[in-house]
Write an enzyme that holds these catalytic residues in place. Sequence first.
Site, PDB file in Angstrom:
ATOM      1  N   GLU A 142      -2.850  14.359  -5.540  1.00  0.00           N
ATOM      2  CA  GLU A 142      -3.879  14.424  -4.194  1.00  0.00           C
ATOM      3  C   GLU A 142      -3.096  14.567  -2.814  1.00  0.00           C
ATOM      4  O   GLU A 142      -3.474  15.217  -2.007  1.00  0.00           O
ATOM      5  CB  GLU A 142      -4.683  13.173  -4.321  1.00  0.00           C
ATOM      6  CG  GLU A 142      -5.505  12.782  -3.373  1.00  0.00           C
ATOM      7  CD  GLU A 142      -6.245  11.508  -3.561  1.00  0.00           C
ATOM      8  OE1 GLU A 142      -6.062  10.634  -2.623  1.00  0.00           O
ATOM      9  OE2 GLU A 142      -6.931  11.192  -4.727  1.00  0.00           O
TER      10      GLU A 142
ATOM     11  N   ILE B 155       5.403   1.236  -2.481  1.00  0.00           N
ATOM     12  CA  ILE B 155       5.947   1.315  -3.943  1.00  0.00           C
ATOM     13  C   ILE B 155       5.928   2.559  -4.398  1.00  0.00           C
ATOM     14  O   ILE B 155       6.882   2.995  -5.338  1.00  0.00           O
ATOM     15  CB  ILE B 155       4.568   0.600  -4.566  1.00  0.00           C
ATOM     16  CG1 ILE B 155       4.648  -0.985  -4.185  1.00  0.00           C
ATOM     17  CG2 ILE B 155       4.571   0.933  -6.127  1.00  0.00           C
ATOM     18  CD1 ILE B 155       3.491  -1.798  -4.880  1.00  0.00           C
TER      19      ILE B 155
ATOM     20  N   GLY C  91      -9.237   8.939  -4.768  1.00  0.00           N
ATOM     21  CA  GLY C  91      -8.925   9.976  -6.037  1.00  0.00           C
ATOM     22  C   GLY C  91      -8.444   8.984  -7.181  1.00  0.00           C
ATOM     23  O   GLY C  91      -7.816   9.688  -8.213  1.00  0.00           O
TER      24      GLY C  91
ATOM     25  N   GLY D 292       0.752   8.319  -4.543  1.00  0.00           N
ATOM     26  CA  GLY D 292       0.418   8.321  -2.960  1.00  0.00           C
ATOM     27  C   GLY D 292       1.493   8.245  -1.904  1.00  0.00           C
ATOM     28  O   GLY D 292       2.703   8.268  -2.386  1.00  0.00           O
ATOM     29  N   ILE D 293       1.196   7.698  -0.984  1.00  0.00           N
ATOM     30  CA  ILE D 293       2.138   6.989   0.195  1.00  0.00           C
ATOM     31  C   ILE D 293       2.382   5.673   0.248  1.00  0.00           C
ATOM     32  O   ILE D 293       1.291   5.182  -0.131  1.00  0.00           O
ATOM     33  CB  ILE D 293       1.592   7.787   1.379  1.00  0.00           C
ATOM     34  CG1 ILE D 293       2.611   7.672   2.771  1.00  0.00           C
ATOM     35  CG2 ILE D 293       0.168   7.042   1.810  1.00  0.00           C
ATOM     36  CD1 ILE D 293       2.299   8.415   3.826  1.00  0.00           C
ATOM     37  N   GLY D 294       3.383   5.306   0.470  1.00  0.00           N
ATOM     38  CA  GLY D 294       3.781   3.772   0.742  1.00  0.00           C
ATOM     39  C   GLY D 294       4.886   3.371   0.171  1.00  0.00           C
ATOM     40  O   GLY D 294       5.621   4.173  -0.607  1.00  0.00           O
TER      41      GLY D 294
ATOM     42  N   ILE E  64      -5.822  -3.929  -4.988  1.00  0.00           N
ATOM     43  CA  ILE E  64      -5.999  -5.263  -4.242  1.00  0.00           C
ATOM     44  C   ILE E  64      -5.899  -6.438  -5.079  1.00  0.00           C
ATOM     45  O   ILE E  64      -5.366  -7.197  -4.918  1.00  0.00           O
ATOM     46  CB  ILE E  64      -7.296  -4.997  -3.377  1.00  0.00           C
ATOM     47  CG1 ILE E  64      -6.808  -4.008  -2.415  1.00  0.00           C
ATOM     48  CG2 ILE E  64      -7.352  -6.461  -2.686  1.00  0.00           C
ATOM     49  CD1 ILE E  64      -8.138  -3.760  -1.355  1.00  0.00           C
TER      50      ILE E  64
END
Length: 427
Positions: free
Chosen positions: A232, A213, A330, A209-211, A307
């Site tokens: 995704e 890490i 997803g 994903g985005i971010g 989390i």
Amino acid sequence: MKLNYHTAAQAVKHVKSGDRIFFQGAAMTPNLLIHQLCQRHEELNDVEICQVHTEGEALYTTAPYNQVFKVNSFFVGSNVRQSVNGGNGAYVPIFLSEIHHLFRQGMLPLDVAFVQVSVPDAHGYCSLGTSVDITLPALETAKIIIAQVNPHVPRTHGDGIIHISKIDVAVECDVSMNNNTAAPLTDIEKKIGANVAQLIDDGATLQMGIGSIPNAVLNNLYNHKGLGIHTEMFSDGVLPLIEQGIITGEHKVVKQGKVVTCFAVGSQKLYDYVDDNPSVHFKEAAYTNDTAIIRKNPKVTAINSAIEIDLTGQVCADTIGGKQYSGVGGQMDFIRGASLSKGGKPIFAMTSTSRKGISKISSFLNTGAGVTTTRAHVHYVVTEYGVANLFGKNLKQRAQALINIAHPDHQERLSREAYERFGDLKF
């Protein structure tokens, strides 16, 4: 045939009290239309908004607008989080791969869809830009389609096209796309990125994903070869790897040589890259997130976040205690797809503690926390302190493996609590 242009104020007059509206999301959020709709709050009542994640100010969740508009969201971003947790909105727990059923099977019939599209081409087709995801099924089923037509929207390849004959009302718009800029990486994130990168094989098909890490992982892949992308979503982090020939897609089975995604969000450089680029295919989420499709690719490596994770391997990724923080999204689609792929690796990567110093590896999930991914689906867990492979391990072995990668300040307590629960961890 030409588009029927109106002002934004005229366009939103098509919304009636009691309607259910779909908002396209991410970088394509039609904020001009949304803002204008909110100006009608004194004329309307009981209007439901369906969305995944929108960028920009969600004015409709604030007073006095939230007395008229109620959010029924499939994902909870920062701009609607207070509304959902405060009682004015609601969250639908659902896999991203299955949201299309709600529209196509008539469980959530749509009266109006707000979208943002490119200017039409010579054949009368507009592009949905960087957000096809669940927008395609929404457009198939909505009674009225209202589009803000923006020359800044990139024309993307794949399935995200709509003919002007399907657009009921069009509004001219000339605003920049919603941008997302990556934050600088911390030393801890760099360590996590390096730990994850050692699990990635040459020729792997990546989902991330985005971010910070995901970006840290990508920064550690410059010695890899023949990587592919079936995801995704993606952001700017993949661009240098594509430019340097590390991401080639040559080993993929599904759309070999192409980046496959259902949405993208990032900088203007990213939007310029996907514009009229046949090497990037934007598909709906029902396709990108279908485990039967994902598993066809070799060595699918899915990198997701959490989390908190308990000592048995249960993953909470969308709530903080009883408060909704994000959504199921997803994650399970790709964790399962990766585990079914030949040579695939489902990975959870996270810092060992929260910003407040609380251990993200816990004996039990917090009261009210949702289980996003079951313990039976979890294989690799990665922190800055190493890698734990839980697959095939019993509960005692899992607990010990997770304690080994927990923050040292919490290992003694976790070991004590694990002993109280499982007895001697040696097996």
